[in-house]
Design a protein around this motif. Sequence first.
Motif, PDB file in Angstrom:
ATOM      1  N   LEU A 189      53.950  35.589  36.223  1.00 53.88           N
ATOM      2  CA  LEU A 189      53.543  36.974  35.762  1.00 53.88           C
ATOM      3  C   LEU A 189      52.130  36.982  36.144  1.00 53.88           C
ATOM      4  N   ASP A 190      51.817  38.244  36.907  1.00 54.96           N
ATOM      5  CA  ASP A 190      50.508  38.523  37.485  1.00 54.96           C
ATOM      6  C   ASP A 190      50.103  39.921  36.431  1.00 54.96           C
ATOM      7  N   LEU A 191      49.600  39.503  35.382  1.00 56.32           N
ATOM      8  CA  LEU A 191      49.350  40.693  34.473  1.00 56.32           C
ATOM      9  C   LEU A 191      48.305  41.750  34.975  1.00 56.32           C
ATOM     10  N   TYR A 192      47.434  41.362  35.496  1.00 54.75           N
ATOM     11  CA  TYR A 192      46.550  42.412  36.102  1.00 54.75           C
ATOM     12  C   TYR A 192      46.352  42.273  37.551  1.00 54.75           C
ATOM     13  N   ALA A 193      47.542  42.655  38.148  1.00 50.30           N
ATOM     14  CA  ALA A 193      47.844  42.376  39.322  1.00 50.30           C
ATOM     15  C   ALA A 193      46.798  42.898  40.695  1.00 50.30           C
ATOM     16  N   GLY A 194      46.268  44.205  40.352  1.00 51.55           N
ATOM     17  CA  GLY A 194      45.551  44.410  41.476  1.00 51.55           C
ATOM     18  C   GLY A 194      45.968  44.781  42.710  1.00 51.55           C
ATOM     19  N   THR A 195      45.707  43.968  43.660  1.00 47.88           N
ATOM     20  CA  THR A 195      46.348  43.999  45.125  1.00 47.88           C
ATOM     21  C   THR A 195      47.896  43.207  45.010  1.00 47.88           C
ATOM     22  N   GLY A 196      47.887  42.242  44.065  1.00 49.28           N
ATOM     23  CA  GLY A 196      49.084  41.580  44.131  1.00 49.28           C
ATOM     24  C   GLY A 196      48.887  40.027  44.878  1.00 49.28           C
ATOM     25  N   GLY A 197      47.463  39.728  45.147  1.00 55.54           N
ATOM     26  CA  GLY A 197      47.254  38.542  45.901  1.00 55.54           C
ATOM     27  C   GLY A 197      47.574  37.355  45.400  1.00 55.54           C
ATOM     28  N   LEU A 198      47.324  37.095  44.005  1.00 52.58           N
ATOM     29  CA  LEU A 198      47.737  35.864  43.485  1.00 52.58           C
ATOM     30  C   LEU A 198      48.982  35.544  43.428  1.00 52.58           C
ATOM     31  N   GLY A 199      49.885  36.834  42.957  1.00 51.75           N
ATOM     32  CA  GLY A 199      51.358  36.625  42.931  1.00 51.75           C
ATOM     33  C   GLY A 199      51.911  36.459  44.294  1.00 51.75           C
ATOM     34  N   ILE A 200      51.494  37.200  45.211  1.00 55.74           N
ATOM     35  CA  ILE A 200      51.829  37.006  46.391  1.00 55.74           C
ATOM     36  C   ILE A 200      51.641  35.535  47.024  1.00 55.74           C
ATOM     37  N   GLU A 201      50.444  35.191  46.924  1.00 57.63           N
ATOM     38  CA  GLU A 201      50.204  33.441  47.077  1.00 57.63           C
ATOM     39  C   GLU A 201      51.116  32.647  46.584  1.00 57.63           C
ATOM     40  N   ALA A 202      51.521  33.013  45.239  1.00 57.29           N
ATOM     41  CA  ALA A 202      52.588  32.028  44.511  1.00 57.29           C
ATOM     42  C   ALA A 202      53.781  32.182  45.259  1.00 57.29           C
ATOM     43  N   LEU A 203      54.213  33.357  45.592  1.00 55.05           N
ATOM     44  CA  LEU A 203      55.547  33.436  46.136  1.00 55.05           C
ATOM     45  C   LEU A 203      55.557  32.670  47.540  1.00 55.05           C
ATOM     46  N   HIS A 215      46.737  50.997  37.168  1.00 55.56           N
ATOM     47  CA  HIS A 215      46.432  51.835  38.035  1.00 55.56           C
ATOM     48  C   HIS A 215      47.466  52.182  39.295  1.00 55.56           C
ATOM     49  N   LYS A 216      47.804  53.496  39.509  1.00 60.17           N
ATOM     50  CA  LYS A 216      48.654  54.097  40.311  1.00 60.17           C
ATOM     51  C   LYS A 216      48.264  53.521  41.963  1.00 60.17           C
ATOM     52  N   LYS A 217      47.100  53.476  42.109  1.00 56.19           N
ATOM     53  CA  LYS A 217      46.557  52.921  43.345  1.00 56.19           C
ATOM     54  C   LYS A 217      46.989  51.657  43.406  1.00 56.19           C
ATOM     55  N   GLN A 260      61.831  39.820  45.743  1.00 54.61           N
ATOM     56  CA  GLN A 260      61.170  38.650  44.554  1.00 54.61           C
ATOM     57  C   GLN A 260      60.147  39.150  43.678  1.00 54.61           C
ATOM     58  N   ALA A 261      60.362  40.341  43.757  1.00 52.66           N
ATOM     59  CA  ALA A 261      59.174  40.739  42.669  1.00 52.66           C
ATOM     60  C   ALA A 261      59.806  42.093  41.890  1.00 52.66           C
ATOM     61  N   GLU A 262      59.156  42.260  40.519  1.00 52.67           N
ATOM     62  CA  GLU A 262      59.350  43.426  39.778  1.00 52.67           C
ATOM     63  C   GLU A 262      57.869  43.880  39.663  1.00 52.67           C
ATOM     64  N   VAL A 263      57.449  45.358  39.895  1.00 54.75           N
ATOM     65  CA  VAL A 263      56.375  45.816  39.917  1.00 54.75           C
ATOM     66  C   VAL A 263      56.283  46.878  38.946  1.00 54.75           C
ATOM     67  N   TYR A 264      55.345  46.849  37.697  1.00 58.94           N
ATOM     68  CA  TYR A 264      55.473  47.843  36.599  1.00 58.94           C
ATOM     69  C   TYR A 264      54.002  48.308  36.707  1.00 58.94           C
ATOM     70  N   ARG A 265      53.807  49.678  36.340  1.00 55.04           N
ATOM     71  CA  ARG A 265      52.514  50.456  35.812  1.00 55.04           C
ATOM     72  C   ARG A 265      52.549  50.624  34.255  1.00 55.04           C
ATOM     73  N   ASN A 266      51.749  49.520  33.791  1.00 60.22           N
ATOM     74  CA  ASN A 266      51.455  49.348  32.297  1.00 60.22           C
ATOM     75  C   ASN A 266      50.274  49.026  32.191  1.00 60.22           C
ATOM     76  N   GLU A 267      50.187  49.190  30.824  1.00 56.24           N
ATOM     77  CA  GLU A 267      48.911  48.418  30.229  1.00 56.24           C
ATOM     78  C   GLU A 267      49.335  46.980  29.788  1.00 56.24           C
ATOM     79  N   ALA A 268      48.320  45.913  29.966  1.00 58.91           N
ATOM     80  CA  ALA A 268      48.684  44.769  29.728  1.00 58.91           C
ATOM     81  C   ALA A 268      49.295  44.318  28.055  1.00 58.91           C
ATOM     82  N   SER A 269      48.914  44.855  27.315  1.00 56.81           N
ATOM     83  CA  SER A 269      49.446  44.511  25.930  1.00 56.81           C
ATOM     84  C   SER A 269      50.907  45.187  25.743  1.00 56.81           C
TER      85      SER A 269
END
Length: 189
Positions: free
Chosen positions: A47-61, A74-76, A93-102
């Motif tokens: 889970l990359d909860l504050y994903a930003g660019t997705g860099g950490l999650g992509i590194e794990a993949l 953020h939509k961007k 290999q991913a699910e991407v959601y626009r949502n607030e963390a909580s």
Amino acid sequence: MRVIAGEYKGRSLQAVPGKNTRPTTDKVKESIFNLLEQHSFTGGLALDLYAGTGGLGIEALSRGLDKVIFVDTHKKAINIINQNLDSLSISNQAEVYRNEASRALKAIIKRELSFDLIFLDPPYAEQQISTQLAVINDYNLLAEEGRVVVETGKDTDLPKQVGQLQQWKHQNYGETDIRIYVQRSKEDM
């Protein structure tokens, strides 16, 4: 920004334009995986909860995880995560959601998911880490051998233990602190 190691080593990643995200630098990203003592994975869910660019999650993949759930408000950022996944042909290999963390954590609880790796890397001005660590602990969102990686500003104070989550490592990199939490067994408490 680039992928540091694994299958996609050296591949470039797009950054989110503007100042709403603070991408993890390549040096800190490499240090995180060195601290994890996990240079490669044999499957698993992150889970990359504050994903930003997705860099950490992509590194794990890139290092062998099976799937990552990316969440950002953020939509961007969501657009950039999808572009980065598409450029590496790993959208499946991913699910991407626009949502607030909580709210995202509540949805994850309903799905009864358990993660091998959780990244909590909120913008420094929006720290809610202690509360989110408590949710991760209370709802058993971390797998037995899992790790929670927390990236904060250097002046952020966090508890060494939240329920069964115990701080395993803590390292400073200039303005950035990295903490890794593991789940202690009930017998150890």
